[in-house]
Design a protein around this motif. Sequence first.
Motif, PDB file in Angstrom:
ATOM      1  N   TYR A 141     -34.842  -7.939  -7.206  1.00  0.00           N
ATOM      2  CA  TYR A 141     -35.385  -8.927  -6.269  1.00  0.00           C
ATOM      3  C   TYR A 141     -36.741  -9.441  -6.754  1.00  0.00           C
ATOM      4  O   TYR A 141     -37.039 -10.647  -6.673  1.00  0.00           O
ATOM      5  N   TYR A 142     -37.568  -8.532  -7.250  1.00  0.00           N
ATOM      6  CA  TYR A 142     -38.901  -8.918  -7.730  1.00  0.00           C
ATOM      7  C   TYR A 142     -38.787  -9.909  -8.896  1.00  0.00           C
ATOM      8  O   TYR A 142     -39.541 -10.883  -8.962  1.00  0.00           O
ATOM      9  N   ALA A 143     -37.813  -9.660  -9.799  1.00  0.00           N
ATOM     10  CA  ALA A 143     -37.624 -10.544 -10.949  1.00  0.00           C
ATOM     11  C   ALA A 143     -37.186 -11.938 -10.510  1.00  0.00           C
ATOM     12  O   ALA A 143     -37.440 -12.929 -11.211  1.00  0.00           O
ATOM     13  N   GLN A 144     -36.574 -12.034  -9.340  1.00  0.00           N
ATOM     14  CA  GLN A 144     -36.154 -13.336  -8.795  1.00  0.00           C
ATOM     15  C   GLN A 144     -37.244 -13.952  -7.909  1.00  0.00           C
ATOM     16  O   GLN A 144     -37.025 -14.986  -7.292  1.00  0.00           O
ATOM     17  N   ARG A 145     -38.381 -13.246  -7.823  1.00  0.00           N
ATOM     18  CA  ARG A 145     -39.509 -13.659  -6.984  1.00  0.00           C
ATOM     19  C   ARG A 145     -39.163 -13.623  -5.495  1.00  0.00           C
ATOM     20  O   ARG A 145     -39.768 -14.339  -4.677  1.00  0.00           O
ATOM     21  N   ASP A 146     -38.188 -12.787  -5.178  1.00  0.00           N
ATOM     22  CA  ASP A 146     -37.824 -12.545  -3.782  1.00  0.00           C
ATOM     23  C   ASP A 146     -38.614 -11.312  -3.337  1.00  0.00           C
ATOM     24  O   ASP A 146     -38.090 -10.214  -3.208  1.00  0.00           O
ATOM     25  N   TYR A 147     -39.910 -11.515  -3.077  1.00  0.00           N
ATOM     26  CA  TYR A 147     -40.818 -10.387  -2.871  1.00  0.00           C
ATOM     27  C   TYR A 147     -40.575  -9.650  -1.555  1.00  0.00           C
ATOM     28  O   TYR A 147     -40.772  -8.430  -1.483  1.00  0.00           O
ATOM     29  N   LYS A 148     -40.131 -10.352  -0.539  1.00  0.00           N
ATOM     30  CA  LYS A 148     -39.882  -9.684   0.743  1.00  0.00           C
ATOM     31  C   LYS A 148     -38.731  -8.685   0.630  1.00  0.00           C
ATOM     32  O   LYS A 148     -38.821  -7.561   1.125  1.00  0.00           O
ATOM     33  N   ASN A 149     -37.645  -9.115  -0.005  1.00  0.00           N
ATOM     34  CA  ASN A 149     -36.527  -8.192  -0.210  1.00  0.00           C
ATOM     35  C   ASN A 149     -36.891  -7.085  -1.197  1.00  0.00           C
ATOM     36  O   ASN A 149     -36.386  -5.958  -1.085  1.00  0.00           O
ATOM     37  N   ALA A 150     -37.776  -7.404  -2.135  1.00  0.00           N
ATOM     38  CA  ALA A 150     -38.237  -6.382  -3.080  1.00  0.00           C
ATOM     39  C   ALA A 150     -38.983  -5.276  -2.336  1.00  0.00           C
ATOM     40  O   ALA A 150     -38.780  -4.085  -2.587  1.00  0.00           O
ATOM     41  N   ILE A 151     -39.851  -5.681  -1.404  1.00  0.00           N
ATOM     42  CA  ILE A 151     -40.599  -4.701  -0.599  1.00  0.00           C
ATOM     43  C   ILE A 151     -39.654  -3.851   0.234  1.00  0.00           C
ATOM     44  O   ILE A 151     -39.777  -2.616   0.287  1.00  0.00           O
ATOM     45  N   THR A 152     -38.683  -4.522   0.872  1.00  0.00           N
ATOM     46  CA  THR A 152     -37.724  -3.798   1.717  1.00  0.00           C
ATOM     47  C   THR A 152     -36.936  -2.769   0.901  1.00  0.00           C
ATOM     48  O   THR A 152     -36.748  -1.619   1.339  1.00  0.00           O
ATOM     49  N   ALA A 153     -36.499  -3.181  -0.274  1.00  0.00           N
ATOM     50  CA  ALA A 153     -35.714  -2.277  -1.118  1.00  0.00           C
ATOM     51  C   ALA A 153     -36.549  -1.086  -1.583  1.00  0.00           C
ATOM     52  O   ALA A 153     -36.086   0.062  -1.563  1.00  0.00           O
ATOM     53  N   GLN A 154     -37.801  -1.335  -1.975  1.00  0.00           N
ATOM     54  CA  GLN A 154     -38.641  -0.250  -2.485  1.00  0.00           C
ATOM     55  C   GLN A 154     -39.135   0.676  -1.361  1.00  0.00           C
ATOM     56  O   GLN A 154     -39.389   1.860  -1.605  1.00  0.00           O
ATOM     57  N   GLU A 155     -39.230   0.153  -0.160  1.00  0.00           N
ATOM     58  CA  GLU A 155     -39.593   1.012   0.977  1.00  0.00           C
ATOM     59  C   GLU A 155     -38.509   2.055   1.257  1.00  0.00           C
ATOM     60  O   GLU A 155     -38.800   3.166   1.713  1.00  0.00           O
ATOM     61  N   VAL A 156     -37.242   1.697   0.977  1.00  0.00           N
ATOM     62  CA  VAL A 156     -36.147   2.657   1.119  1.00  0.00           C
ATOM     63  C   VAL A 156     -36.339   3.796   0.124  1.00  0.00           C
ATOM     64  O   VAL A 156     -36.138   4.972   0.460  1.00  0.00           O
ATOM     65  N   VAL A 157     -36.730   3.456  -1.098  1.00  0.00           N
ATOM     66  CA  VAL A 157     -36.979   4.487  -2.107  1.00  0.00           C
ATOM     67  C   VAL A 157     -38.115   5.401  -1.648  1.00  0.00           C
ATOM     68  O   VAL A 157     -38.015   6.635  -1.707  1.00  0.00           O
ATOM     69  N   ALA A 158     -39.206   4.799  -1.170  1.00  0.00           N
ATOM     70  CA  ALA A 158     -40.395   5.568  -0.777  1.00  0.00           C
ATOM     71  C   ALA A 158     -40.144   6.474   0.422  1.00  0.00           C
ATOM     72  O   ALA A 158     -40.769   7.536   0.544  1.00  0.00           O
ATOM     73  N   SER A 159     -39.206   6.086   1.271  1.00  0.00           N
ATOM     74  CA  SER A 159     -38.959   6.885   2.474  1.00  0.00           C
ATOM     75  C   SER A 159     -37.739   7.793   2.343  1.00  0.00           C
ATOM     76  O   SER A 159     -37.798   8.988   2.652  1.00  0.00           O
ATOM     77  N   THR A 160     -36.638   7.246   1.867  1.00  0.00           N
ATOM     78  CA  THR A 160     -35.391   8.012   1.771  1.00  0.00           C
ATOM     79  C   THR A 160     -35.357   8.918   0.544  1.00  0.00           C
ATOM     80  O   THR A 160     -34.827  10.032   0.606  1.00  0.00           O
ATOM     81  N   TYR A 161     -35.940   8.433  -0.545  1.00  0.00           N
ATOM     82  CA  TYR A 161     -35.905   9.198  -1.798  1.00  0.00           C
ATOM     83  C   TYR A 161     -37.324   9.527  -2.261  1.00  0.00           C
ATOM     84  O   TYR A 161     -37.675   9.391  -3.427  1.00  0.00           O
ATOM     85  N   LYS A 162     -38.151   9.978  -1.337  1.00  0.00           N
ATOM     86  CA  LYS A 162     -39.563  10.205  -1.630  1.00  0.00           C
ATOM     87  C   LYS A 162     -39.804  11.316  -2.645  1.00  0.00           C
ATOM     88  O   LYS A 162     -40.876  11.377  -3.234  1.00  0.00           O
TER      89      LYS A 162
END
Length: 252
Positions: A178-199
């Motif tokens: 998502y970040y590479a496509q400059r879709d920063y909002k979806n990039a944040i959402t996706a990485q927040e899953v990593v930070a919380s679910t797979y911390k």
Amino acid sequence: MKNTKFRIAAACLALAAWIPLHASAGLLDDDEARKAILDLRAKVDNLSRDMNARIDTKSDKSASLELVNQHEQTMQEIARLRGQLEVLANEIANSQKRQKDFYADLDSRIAKLEPRQVNIDGKQEEVDASELKSYEAAMAIFKSGDYKTAANALSAFVRRYPDSSYSPNAQYYLGNAYYAQRDYKNAITAQEVVASTYKDSATAPDAILNIASSYTELKDKKNAKKALQQLVLKYPASSAAAAAKDRLATLK
């Protein structure tokens, strides 16, 4: 010579009367076919010995003449019985080959389905062959630079295999796609899953750094700084935390 012919004719004539083969060889399994052959040969031997003994003790020439007259018919019966024996033996050979090919194919299929030991971020993990194939396919698309298709493939992977050992990495690279496509909002959402679910995964520190980068691109300095501080606090020994400290220094 005549006596020998009499014996052959007598044995085969008796064989024709005692052991008609009604069953098709193709209907017999291996054990039945082997038993039929052994039984057939045993009966031929027994009948042959019995008829030889009778002929040796018989003086009636008319009986011997009758046996000679039946010689041609008996030889035809011999040929038929031999043919059936060959069919049974051939069926056994073919059946054994089919079984061998079947089990070889079955072993190959099972091997492809069995879980495999793989190294993920320095740890030995067990994954199913299907999820490994799916993950590798998605990552191949990501590495090719087709980030839109890669995002779809990675998203499908984490939905299908939420408990996979590859899920933290797949979720992290989904954020990067998502970040590479400059879709920063979806990039944040996706990485927040990593930070919380797979911390506890190795990708968690980098996921938070990616969140900070996405907020920076959105000109949201406040949340970018917050993400960097969170990274340094939670993962102080990580290389991502070292990068976060450098960025925090520029944000003051």
